[in-house]
Design an enzyme around this catalytic site. Structure first.
Site, short mmCIF file in Angstrom:
data_model
loop_
_atom_site.label_atom_id
_atom_site.label_comp_id
_atom_site.label_asym_id
_atom_site.label_seq_id
_atom_site.Cartn_x
_atom_site.Cartn_y
_atom_site.Cartn_z
N ARG A 56 16.66 4.80 39.95
CA ARG A 56 15.79 3.38 40.40
C ARG A 56 17.35 2.20 39.19
NH1 ARG A 56 12.24 -0.22 36.92
NH2 ARG A 56 12.69 0.69 34.60
N HIS A 78 7.38 2.47 43.41
CA HIS A 78 7.32 1.27 43.05
C HIS A 78 6.39 0.33 43.82
CE1 HIS A 78 5.29 -0.72 39.41
NE2 HIS A 78 7.17 -0.06 38.43
N GLU A 90 0.80 1.89 44.93
CA GLU A 90 1.85 2.82 44.97
C GLU A 90 1.41 4.17 45.53
OE1 GLU A 90 4.30 2.39 40.74
OE2 GLU A 90 3.34 0.76 40.96
#
Length: 292
Positions: free
Chosen positions: A94, A172, A249
């Site tokens: 990420r 997420h 999620e």
């Protein structure tokens, strides 16, 4: 002579600059829905319906400055979720720069969607120093004609030394909500869950829906809101923003996935919006359906 809007050619995929000059891709469909994907993090940061209403939450304090992760949208957690691994929280993909994948392997689908982008992240020597395996991560983000948002991940073990590797994974997803106290999450009744606030002790969900009065966490379908105290402790999150977001999620966490060299794993998440009448007669103007 200017071309009337109704006669302009539809631009389904636009490559442009976003906050702080970071590269992003904007996906659009003819009915007016849209999505935005930053190459930094391979992260979806916006998903709007046909009315232009934002459906994802991004904090007003989100830091779009590498190497910091972007707070909100749909960060990808790999090779581990949260602190359940040796690396930084939620892993490293990420906060890496992804590339446009101009020649991806075929992805089995009967869809004729035009608004999509393929991204790729190759394991670097820098990554190898902290996670000693070589992998190839491909991501397709698709915006359907009706506004559905689909993310498809393909992770392949590229090790030449015969070593397998194991990982956990999550999309997420941060949803924008008007008031967290009015939100219900349905469809998880009778399922077992591990409560992260009680040392991952196992429980069985008893209610017909999850409602929110404090920080909450589930696994494999992860449900989370930081609530007031944790919100105030987070530097990239507004003190009162917990009232307007909820993470739900699709994830693979309790049982890690193991890949041998040459093997590939695929994980897909599809999010749709549905009329309020779908949700048990409760007073929601619009709800979201998530499938993984």
């Amino acid at each position: 002579m200017a071309v009337p809007p109704e006669k302009r050619e539809m631009v389904y995929v636009e490559h442009c600059k976003g906050i702080n000059g970071l590269d992003k891709v904007v996906l659009r469909e003819v009915r007016g829905c849209s999505a935005e994907v930053y190459l930094y993090g391979g992260q979806v940061t916006s998903w709007k319906n046909v009315h232009g209403e934002e459906l994802l939450f991004v904090s007003s304090k989100a830091n779009f400055k590498p190497p910091n992760a972007i707070s909100g949208g749909i960060p990808i957690c790999f090779p581990h979720f949260s602190n359940h691994g040796p690396l930084e929280k939620h892993g490293f993909v990420r906060n890496r720069f992804w590339s446009i994948d101009n020649d991806p392997p075929p992805l089995a689908t009967s869809s004729t969607n035009k608004a999509f982008v393929d991204l790729i992240l190759m394991h670097s020597e820098e990554d190898f120093k902290i996670w000693p395996y070589r992998c190839e991560f491909r991501l397709r983000v698709t915006l359907g004609p009706g506004g559905d948002l689909m993310l498809t991940s393909r992770i392949r073990n590229m090790n030449a030394d015969g070593k397998p590797f194991s990982f956990t994974f999550a999309y997420h997803t941060h949803f924008a909500v008007t008031d967290i106290s009015e939100v219900r999450v349905e469809g998880l009744e009778t399922l077992d869950y591990l409560d992260n606030l009680k040392s991952r002790e196992r429980f069985t969900e008893q209610g017909d829906a999850i409602v929110f009065e404090s920080e909450d966490g589930l696994r494999d379908a992860v449900v989370w809101n930081p609530w007031d105290k944790k919100a105030k402790a987070m530097s990239d999150f507004g003190d009162e923003e917990y009232k307007h977001m909820l993470c739900v999620e699709a994830a693979c966490i309790e049982k890690p996935i193991t890949l041998k060299p040459g093997e590939e794993w695929r994980g897909r998440q599809e999010i749709s919006t549905v009329p309020s009448s779908y949700f048990s007669g409760h007073l929601y103007r619009q709800g979201a359906l998530l499938s993984g």
